[in-house]
Design an enzyme around this catalytic site. Structure first.
Site, mmCIF file in Angstrom:
data_model
loop_
_atom_site.group_PDB
_atom_site.id
_atom_site.type_symbol
_atom_site.label_atom_id
_atom_site.label_comp_id
_atom_site.label_asym_id
_atom_site.label_seq_id
_atom_site.Cartn_x
_atom_site.Cartn_y
_atom_site.Cartn_z
ATOM 1 N N CYS A 45 3.985 -2.014 0.946
ATOM 2 C CA CYS A 45 3.188 -0.980 0.296
ATOM 3 C C CYS A 45 2.882 0.129 1.290
ATOM 4 O O CYS A 45 2.793 -0.097 2.501
ATOM 5 C CB CYS A 45 1.890 -1.612 -0.230
ATOM 6 S SG CYS A 45 0.804 -0.433 -1.090
ATOM 7 N N ASP A 47 0.138 1.511 1.726
ATOM 8 C CA ASP A 47 -1.263 1.415 2.142
ATOM 9 C C ASP A 47 -1.395 1.471 3.664
ATOM 10 O O ASP A 47 -0.688 0.761 4.390
ATOM 11 C CB ASP A 47 -1.855 0.099 1.614
ATOM 12 C CG ASP A 47 -3.365 0.054 1.696
ATOM 13 O OD1 ASP A 47 -3.898 0.131 2.821
ATOM 14 O OD2 ASP A 47 -4.021 -0.074 0.644
ATOM 15 N N ARG A 49 -3.509 0.305 5.563
ATOM 16 C CA ARG A 49 -4.086 -0.889 6.195
ATOM 17 C C ARG A 49 -3.068 -1.996 6.443
ATOM 18 O O ARG A 49 -3.433 -3.061 6.959
ATOM 19 C CB ARG A 49 -5.229 -1.425 5.313
ATOM 20 C CG ARG A 49 -6.370 -0.453 5.113
ATOM 21 C CD ARG A 49 -7.284 -0.901 3.976
ATOM 22 N NE ARG A 49 -6.603 -0.854 2.688
ATOM 23 C CZ ARG A 49 -7.167 -1.235 1.539
ATOM 24 N NH1 ARG A 49 -8.399 -1.711 1.547
ATOM 25 N NH2 ARG A 49 -6.485 -1.159 0.401
ATOM 26 N N HIS A 101 -0.102 -7.014 -0.874
ATOM 27 C CA HIS A 101 -1.353 -7.263 -0.156
ATOM 28 C C HIS A 101 -2.528 -7.313 -1.120
ATOM 29 O O HIS A 101 -2.497 -6.717 -2.205
ATOM 30 C CB HIS A 101 -1.588 -6.203 0.927
ATOM 31 C CG HIS A 101 -1.835 -4.826 0.396
ATOM 32 N ND1 HIS A 101 -3.093 -4.341 0.136
ATOM 33 C CD2 HIS A 101 -0.977 -3.826 0.070
ATOM 34 C CE1 HIS A 101 -3.000 -3.107 -0.317
ATOM 35 N NE2 HIS A 101 -1.732 -2.762 -0.375
ATOM 36 N N CYS A 104 -4.797 -4.291 -3.489
ATOM 37 C CA CYS A 104 -3.835 -3.188 -3.525
ATOM 38 C C CYS A 104 -4.311 -2.138 -4.523
ATOM 39 O O CYS A 104 -4.576 -2.455 -5.695
ATOM 40 C CB CYS A 104 -2.463 -3.723 -3.926
ATOM 41 S SG CYS A 104 -1.196 -2.450 -4.157
#
Length: 206
Positions: A45, A47, A49, A101, A104
């Site tokens: 992803c 993202d 993080r 994750h 999400c």
């Protein structure tokens, strides 16, 4: 015009990092420039993080990477297909890992949309915006799952199936190449990766 602080910090951190790496491992960058032989392709992803190299303590050159919103592998997405092809055909990757994750944002948005409209009309027009179109298959999948974490896991399993069913993987398996497809979930709350146990190889489940 003065440089933005955020960008200046990135460049400064990069310079320090490069200096530290070269000091700890002289010649690393010169050797890296000669070519790459990663054994892992990571589909993750976007993202911020979940930086794959950081969470796996990997070095540059260890992981071939493709990331997008909600770690999707659409069978018609030439970008993802090109990455997969290059990785398993030309680079020599042996493991393809789909990594979702917890918490999400893309999955959460699809979950909320599915809850708000659990039974859309069959003749409903497709989403008008690119993000909506990209997430439409995940929104459909979300209608089968009430729990967000269950949706995240189901999404990973679905993408593993999509990759395994692609002509790219069928082709390399037909050639006898030992390439496996795996599904993992990264837990933001603990920093740990979890194997969902859905790995597939040229002869089926691993």
């Amino acid at each position: 015009m003065p440089q933005d602080y955020v960008l200046a910090r990135l460049l400064s951190n990069n310079a320090q990092w490069a200096e530290d790496v070269e000091r700890a491992e002289p010649g690393f960058f010169a050797e890296s420039a000669k070519g790459q032989t990663p054994k892992v392709l990571y589909f993750g992803c976007s993202d911020s993080r979940v930086p794959e190299s950081v969470v796996t303590a990997s070095k540059p050159g260890d992981i071939f990477v493709h990331r997008n919103i909600a770690n999707q592998f659409h069978p018609s997405d030439d970008s993802a297909l090109a990455v997969l092809t290059y990785a398993v055909v030309h680079v020599g990757v042996q493991h393809v890992i789909i990594v979702g994750h917890t918490n999400c944002g893309g999955a959460a948005a699809c979950h909320a949309a599915a809850q708000a409209n659990p039974a859309p009309a069959e003749d409903a027009p497709p989403p008008a915006d690119p993000l909506g179109r990209w997430l439409a298959p995940l929104t459909e999948l979300a209608r089968e799952h009430e729990d967000l974490t269950a949706l995240v896991e189901a999404n990973v399993r679905a993408q593993v199936e999509h990759i395994a069913e692609s002509d790219v993987m069928k082709g390399v398996w037909a050639q006898g190449k030992e390439v496996q497809v795996h599904g993992w979930v990264y837990e933001l709350e603990t920093g740990l990766l979890r194997d969902l146990g859905v790995s597939v190889g040229k002869t089926g489940a691993v």
